[in-house]
Design a protein around this motif. Sequence first.
Motif, PDB file in Angstrom:
ATOM      1  N   LEU A 136       0.867  -1.178   0.000  1.00 29.35           N
ATOM      2  CA  LEU A 136       0.000   0.000   0.000  1.00 29.35           C
ATOM      3  C   LEU A 136       0.899   1.221   0.000  1.00 29.35           C
ATOM      4  N   ILE A 137       0.706   2.107  -0.966  1.00 28.85           N
ATOM      5  CA  ILE A 137       1.588   3.267  -1.042  1.00 28.85           C
ATOM      6  C   ILE A 137       0.831   4.467  -1.599  1.00 28.85           C
ATOM      7  N   ASP A 138       0.948   5.592  -0.912  1.00 28.61           N
ATOM      8  CA  ASP A 138       0.424   6.842  -1.474  1.00 28.61           C
ATOM      9  C   ASP A 138       1.447   7.935  -1.193  1.00 28.61           C
ATOM     10  N   SER A 139       1.055   9.199  -1.365  1.00 29.28           N
ATOM     11  CA  SER A 139       2.078  10.255  -1.264  1.00 29.28           C
ATOM     12  C   SER A 139       2.651  10.417   0.143  1.00 29.28           C
ATOM     13  N   HIS A 140       1.871  10.069   1.193  1.00 26.85           N
ATOM     14  CA  HIS A 140       2.361  10.291   2.559  1.00 26.85           C
ATOM     15  C   HIS A 140       2.414   9.039   3.430  1.00 26.85           C
ATOM     16  N   SER A 141       2.293   7.883   2.810  1.00 26.84           N
ATOM     17  CA  SER A 141       2.468   6.658   3.607  1.00 26.84           C
ATOM     18  C   SER A 141       2.808   5.469   2.710  1.00 26.84           C
ATOM     19  N   LEU A 142       3.517   4.529   3.330  1.00 25.77           N
ATOM     20  CA  LEU A 142       3.895   3.295   2.639  1.00 25.77           C
ATOM     21  C   LEU A 142       3.690   2.184   3.662  1.00 25.77           C
TER      22      LEU A 142
END
Length: 309
Positions: A136-142
């Motif tokens: 799971l990855i987005d601009s402010h977390s992985l």
Amino acid sequence: DEAVRGTCEDASVCKRFAVSVGYWKDPYIQYFVRQAKERKAPEINRGKLARYYARVHGVSYLIQAFLKKTECNCQIVNLGAGMDTLFWRLKDENLLPRKYFEVDFPMIVARKIHNIKSKPPLSKPIMESHSGDSLLIDSHSLDSSRYSLIGADLRFSSDLEEKLKKHNLDTHLPTLLVAECVLVYMTPQQSADLLKWAASTFPVAMFINYEQVNMTDRFGQIMIENLQRRQCNLAGVEVCRSLDSQKERLLLNGWETAHAIDMMKVYSFLPQADVKRIEGLEFLDEKELFEQLMQHYCICWASKDSSNL
């Protein structure tokens, strides 16, 4: 917060430089930080590098002791992690905890995620240790099964807790929390809330704090003034009066035991052959200044231990 975020850059550049001249080994820092253009950035002096060496070794010693004691059946929460590379180094040493969390300002986390995504030596170890569905990855977390990187403001522990739980924090696992030069940038009330939250959330836990100490003397005042000139305010400096005030904060906020030693003491505990080696790397001409600097930083550690680890 901009000046506080800037301290992440300063620390990373210092560590990268120290590694490049041989103070300790870290094959991963190069992927997060560009090498300073000159051989030595003007503010990186020999005393500063030796302090970083003592800090890295002192904190690592406590982390490894916790991992061995729990046989890695634990989790680590690195608060204000910046460009830290500990996850990758622990994986190389086969010492990964069940899960490793890093938390920092969303802006710093976004930069770290960009580096991880674009550099295979960083992304590969995360993929190798991952099991289950896709990352799971987005601009402010992985989020992977063994490593999580979370953008959050540590001054708001309810927001922090919510985000950690969303990334599968297990409050029943022995938990090590690490904060290096983090609490001093919060008000005493905000750091107390964070410490209280940690002590009340985990039945078995250890907290490692590295930051300033003995800040009421003249040398401490000069350190504060130097930071203020860079618009960097030490909001929590009143807790950094002494080793006793550092321990007291931990004990008053729910921790059962607390210890604190200054970095000169840490330096004297390090393997003497290695100390001799690093002292040979660059000439230290102002020994007295170095000792004063080391006496104004400390490592504190506290524990809460319902299962007598």
